[in-house]
Design a protein around this motif. Structure first.
Motif, PDB file in Angstrom:
ATOM      1  N   THR A 163       0.864  -1.187   0.000  1.00 47.92           N
ATOM      2  CA  THR A 163       0.000   0.000   0.000  1.00 47.92           C
ATOM      3  C   THR A 163       0.897   1.233   0.000  1.00 47.92           C
ATOM      4  O   THR A 163       2.133   1.107   0.008  1.00 47.92           O
ATOM      5  CB  THR A 163      -0.956   0.008   1.209  1.00 47.92           C
ATOM      6  OG1 THR A 163      -1.905   1.076   1.050  1.00 47.92           O
ATOM      7  CG2 THR A 163      -0.210   0.194   2.528  1.00 47.92           C
ATOM      8  N   ILE A 164       0.274   2.399  -0.046  1.00 48.44           N
ATOM      9  CA  ILE A 164       1.012   3.661   0.061  1.00 48.44           C
ATOM     10  C   ILE A 164       0.523   4.376   1.310  1.00 48.44           C
ATOM     11  O   ILE A 164      -0.688   4.525   1.502  1.00 48.44           O
ATOM     12  CB  ILE A 164       0.747   4.595  -1.155  1.00 48.44           C
ATOM     13  CG1 ILE A 164       0.927   3.852  -2.479  1.00 48.44           C
ATOM     14  CG2 ILE A 164       1.651   5.829  -1.069  1.00 48.44           C
ATOM     15  CD1 ILE A 164       2.318   3.403  -2.770  1.00 48.44           C
ATOM     16  N   ALA A 169      -6.869   9.510  12.661  1.00 49.16           N
ATOM     17  CA  ALA A 169      -6.612   8.076  12.782  1.00 49.16           C
ATOM     18  C   ALA A 169      -6.331   7.708  14.237  1.00 49.16           C
ATOM     19  O   ALA A 169      -5.889   8.544  15.028  1.00 49.16           O
ATOM     20  CB  ALA A 169      -5.425   7.689  11.901  1.00 49.16           C
ATOM     21  N   LEU A 209      -0.186   1.647  11.914  1.00 46.86           N
ATOM     22  CA  LEU A 209      -1.430   2.237  11.423  1.00 46.86           C
ATOM     23  C   LEU A 209      -2.392   1.146  10.969  1.00 46.86           C
ATOM     24  O   LEU A 209      -2.056   0.330  10.109  1.00 46.86           O
ATOM     25  CB  LEU A 209      -1.160   3.198  10.252  1.00 46.86           C
ATOM     26  CG  LEU A 209      -0.486   4.507  10.691  1.00 46.86           C
ATOM     27  CD1 LEU A 209       0.969   4.479  10.347  1.00 46.86           C
ATOM     28  CD2 LEU A 209      -1.197   5.695  10.097  1.00 46.86           C
ATOM     29  N   THR A 243      -4.891   1.512   9.136  1.00 48.52           N
ATOM     30  CA  THR A 243      -5.241   1.737   7.727  1.00 48.52           C
ATOM     31  C   THR A 243      -4.333   0.952   6.781  1.00 48.52           C
ATOM     32  O   THR A 243      -4.782   0.452   5.748  1.00 48.52           O
ATOM     33  CB  THR A 243      -5.142   3.237   7.414  1.00 48.52           C
ATOM     34  OG1 THR A 243      -3.968   3.766   8.041  1.00 48.52           O
ATOM     35  CG2 THR A 243      -6.357   3.976   7.947  1.00 48.52           C
ATOM     36  N   GLN A 244      -3.054   0.840   7.120  1.00 49.70           N
ATOM     37  CA  GLN A 244      -2.114   0.082   6.278  1.00 49.70           C
ATOM     38  C   GLN A 244      -2.508  -1.390   6.228  1.00 49.70           C
ATOM     39  O   GLN A 244      -2.488  -2.025   5.175  1.00 49.70           O
ATOM     40  CB  GLN A 244      -0.687   0.189   6.825  1.00 49.70           C
ATOM     41  CG  GLN A 244      -0.081   1.573   6.752  1.00 49.70           C
ATOM     42  CD  GLN A 244       1.269   1.625   7.455  1.00 49.70           C
ATOM     43  OE1 GLN A 244       1.728   0.645   8.047  1.00 49.70           O
ATOM     44  NE2 GLN A 244       1.902   2.779   7.391  1.00 49.70           N
ATOM     45  N   ALA A 260      -5.570  -1.972   4.075  1.00 50.06           N
ATOM     46  CA  ALA A 260      -5.241  -1.806   2.663  1.00 50.06           C
ATOM     47  C   ALA A 260      -4.450  -2.994   2.127  1.00 50.06           C
ATOM     48  O   ALA A 260      -4.684  -3.460   1.010  1.00 50.06           O
ATOM     49  CB  ALA A 260      -4.442  -0.512   2.474  1.00 50.06           C
ATOM     50  N   MET A 270      -6.602   9.231  -2.117  1.00 49.16           N
ATOM     51  CA  MET A 270      -6.241   7.973  -1.491  1.00 49.16           C
ATOM     52  C   MET A 270      -5.805   8.225  -0.046  1.00 49.16           C
ATOM     53  O   MET A 270      -5.071   9.175   0.225  1.00 49.16           O
ATOM     54  CB  MET A 270      -5.065   7.314  -2.222  1.00 49.16           C
ATOM     55  CG  MET A 270      -5.421   6.700  -3.553  1.00 49.16           C
ATOM     56  SD  MET A 270      -6.322   5.151  -3.330  1.00 49.16           S
ATOM     57  CE  MET A 270      -6.575   4.738  -5.070  1.00 49.16           C
ATOM     58  N   VAL A 271      -6.250   7.354   0.866  1.00 47.85           N
ATOM     59  CA  VAL A 271      -5.732   7.355   2.239  1.00 47.85           C
ATOM     60  C   VAL A 271      -4.614   6.328   2.328  1.00 47.85           C
ATOM     61  O   VAL A 271      -3.512   6.592   2.809  1.00 47.85           O
ATOM     62  CB  VAL A 271      -6.847   7.019   3.251  1.00 47.85           C
ATOM     63  CG1 VAL A 271      -6.268   6.794   4.642  1.00 47.85           C
ATOM     64  CG2 VAL A 271      -7.872   8.138   3.267  1.00 47.85           C
ATOM     65  N   SER A 272      -4.921   5.124   1.875  1.00 46.52           N
ATOM     66  CA  SER A 272      -3.944   4.048   1.821  1.00 46.52           C
ATOM     67  C   SER A 272      -4.394   3.176   0.648  1.00 46.52           C
ATOM     68  O   SER A 272      -5.416   2.506   0.740  1.00 46.52           O
ATOM     69  CB  SER A 272      -3.948   3.279   3.154  1.00 46.52           C
ATOM     70  OG  SER A 272      -2.738   2.611   3.362  1.00 46.52           O
ATOM     71  N   ASP A 273      -3.662   3.231  -0.447  1.00 44.02           N
ATOM     72  CA  ASP A 273      -4.085   2.589  -1.690  1.00 44.02           C
ATOM     73  C   ASP A 273      -4.432   1.118  -1.446  1.00 44.02           C
ATOM     74  O   ASP A 273      -3.668   0.453  -0.740  1.00 44.02           O
ATOM     75  CB  ASP A 273      -2.973   2.665  -2.737  1.00 44.02           C
ATOM     76  CG  ASP A 273      -2.494   4.093  -2.960  1.00 44.02           C
ATOM     77  OD1 ASP A 273      -2.350   4.820  -1.957  1.00 44.02           O
ATOM     78  OD2 ASP A 273      -2.244   4.462  -4.102  1.00 44.02           O
TER      79      ASP A 273
END
Lengths: 138, 381
Positions: A58-59, B112, B133, B135-136, B139, B189-192
């Motif tokens: 991811t980014i 977050a 995180l 979110t990572q 994703a 994008m927040v986390s692709d």
């Protein structure tokens, strides 16, 4: 230039860096990082493979909150992923040396290090990362 | 199958309520649930409750009444509500009590979550490096799944579009405006591959449920919903969890899969028998993956399900009928019970504009959270 790893003992620096993982003495299971504290005695420290393939990615688009993040205030989005090391484990790592839109699951990667931050005394803090492995380009 | 019934349900609206603490919202939800059940706080024989970040649930006795009841605090991450409900169910099943309450609430700051490595048994460098995180994780679990099973980003967009549409019809939701799929896909994008409209946000809210034995529920005479089964489980080997510096090459199951399997087995029914479902949708991809992990479809079939609208309010299996976490936000301690609240209302036929058709008889709810916990509840009427 003085350098240090982001955490002591996490990886070997130099032209051919290696991650230091652990192998469980009974089960043979590989882990990264090598466990410390109460679990340490159950593992042998091992140098993990320096090449692998991208398992997922991811980014990170926004600056993580500090604490715990200790990167520079000026933030640039960075790529990260999980890299499968054959016969060992899948490690989470920064990705470098590739355009975001060129990242593909399954791509061949090799371990490197890159500057992460600078200590007050000028020492460069290094983080481990994987970059495209030109010799095994898929 | 258990003989535990939900005789009262109360909610404090999700989203942001300035000037009101998490505990304030918990008290409001309890009062609403008591009113709904037609009982008083003094009738409660026990309570289980908790929040992740908003204080000790048992302090609410100071506001509700010092009746001396046993009030046990629960703190189990995203499964806090599910764990409170599991524990409360156990008290009635064991025959110890016949009327009690489960409550979950939370109020998180904007932005977050910022967990610390040491709380999760991880070295400090892991957070320092920028890996701490949630979110990572979402994703990367999703990116792998999409690659493996051919899920498109448009399908993620369809999930989020449905969430906002359902939220626009839900009084307790935070996000009340529909968002069209092109806006969702084109957002930053927040986390692709996840854009900002595909993620839920930390938020606020509270839910309480009054539980009774079969005999007590009949005596109350209220329209009761049966809690057929509840299963709370932790992770098996080889699962993929948040905050993992490494993963085993040999991939395994998930806490969700075993909680789902065990709940269905206890209820004596299967996924094909469920009329409406609430599935953990921390982000749009989680709803997709959890459709398969809970047994409602095979891996990869979600692409067709979403294209055909099968999980919309008018579809064969409506999913996240109140907009889920994406539209309601994520107060960690409350979300699991919000799902059960929504199912109670759907089974009662009390959902107004978002009521699913066909007079649903069975409802399913599923929460998942760090570090690999899941709770599934199956209701019927």
């Amino acid at each position: 230039m003085n350098t240090r790893p982001i955490a002591a003992g996490l990886f070997d620096e130099g032209a051919s860096p290696r991650l230091r993982g652990g192998r469980h003495r009974q089960t043979g299971r590989f882990v990264f990082p090598c466990p410390q504290g109460g679990e340490r005695d159950s593992y042998d420290e091992v140098r993990l493979a320096s090449t692998g393939t991208l398992w997922s990615w991811t980014i990170q688009r926004f600056r993580p909150k500090s604490p715990p993040y200790t990167g520079p205030e000026a933030f640039e989005p960075f790529a990260l992923g999980y890299v499968a090391l054959a016969g060992q484990t899948i490690v989470e790592a920064r990705l470098t040396g590739m355009a975001f839109d060129a990242i593909r699951i399954g791509m061949a990667l090799r371990l490197t290090t890159l500057p992460f931050a600078t200590d007050p005394d000028g020492t460069t803090v290094l983080i481990y990362a994987f970059e495209p492995d030109g010799d095994r380009a898929s | 199958m258990s003989d535990v019934w939900i005789v009262g349900a109360g909610i404090h609206r999700f989203g942001r309520t300035e000037g009101r603490s998490g505990l304030d919202m918990g008290v409001a939800a309890i009062r609403a649930a008591l009113t709904d059940a037609g009982v008083d706080w003094a009738d409660m024989q026990f309570a289980f409750g908790g929040s992740d970040a908003s204080g000790n649930a048992d302090t609410m006795v100071g506001r509700l009444g010092l009746t001396g009841l046993p009030f046990i605090n629960v703190r189990n991450g995203c499964a806090t509500g599910g764990s409170a409900l599991t524990a409360a169910t156990g008290e009635i099943t064991a025959g110890r009590y016949d009327l009690g309450i489960a409550v979950g609430f939370d109020k998180h700051p904007r932005g977050a979550f910022d967990p610390m490595p040491s709380d999760w048994g991880l070295p400090d460098w892991y957070g320092a490096a920028g890996f701490m995180l949630t979110t990572q994780f979402f994703a990367m679990k999703l990116a792998r799944y999409m690659d493996e099973y051919g899920i498109s980003t448009r399908t993620l967009g369809r999930v989020a579009e449905k969430s906002f549409l359902n939220g626009s019809l839900t009084e307790h939701a935070w996000r009340r405006d529909p968002v069209d799929i092109e806006t969702i896909l084109a957002a930053p994008m927040v986390s692709d591959p996840l854009t900002k409209f595909m993620f839920c946000s930390p938020a606020e809210g509270a839910v309480a449920l009054v539980l009774a034995s079969g005999a007590r529920a009949r005596a109350l005479g209220a329209p009761a919903i049966r809690l057929d089964a509840i299963a709370m489980r932790t992770r098996p080997p080889g699962s993929f969890e948040v905050f993992s510096p490494c993963l085993d090459l040999e991939r395994g199951g998930s806490a969700t899969r075993i909680a789902s399997r065990d709940a269905f087995e206890a209820a004596g029914i299967g996924p094909q028998d469920i009329d409406v479902a609430q599935l953990q949708d921390t982000e749009a991809g989680a709803e997709i993956m959890h459709m398969a992990e809970n047994g409602f479809c095979r891996d990869g079939e979600q692409e067709a399900w979403l294209a055909e609208g099968r999980t919309r309010l008018d579809g064969r299996l409506p999913v996240n009928t109140d907009g889920g976490c994406i539209a309601c936000g994520e107060p960690i301690g409350a979300s699991g019970l919000r799902q059960v609240y929504e199912n109670v209302m759907q089974l009662r036929g009390a959902c107004g504009a978002r009521q699913v058709g066909g007079a649903p008889r069975t409802a399913y709810s599923h929460v998942y959270g760090a570090p690999g916990v899941s709770a599934v509840a199956i209701l019927s009427r």
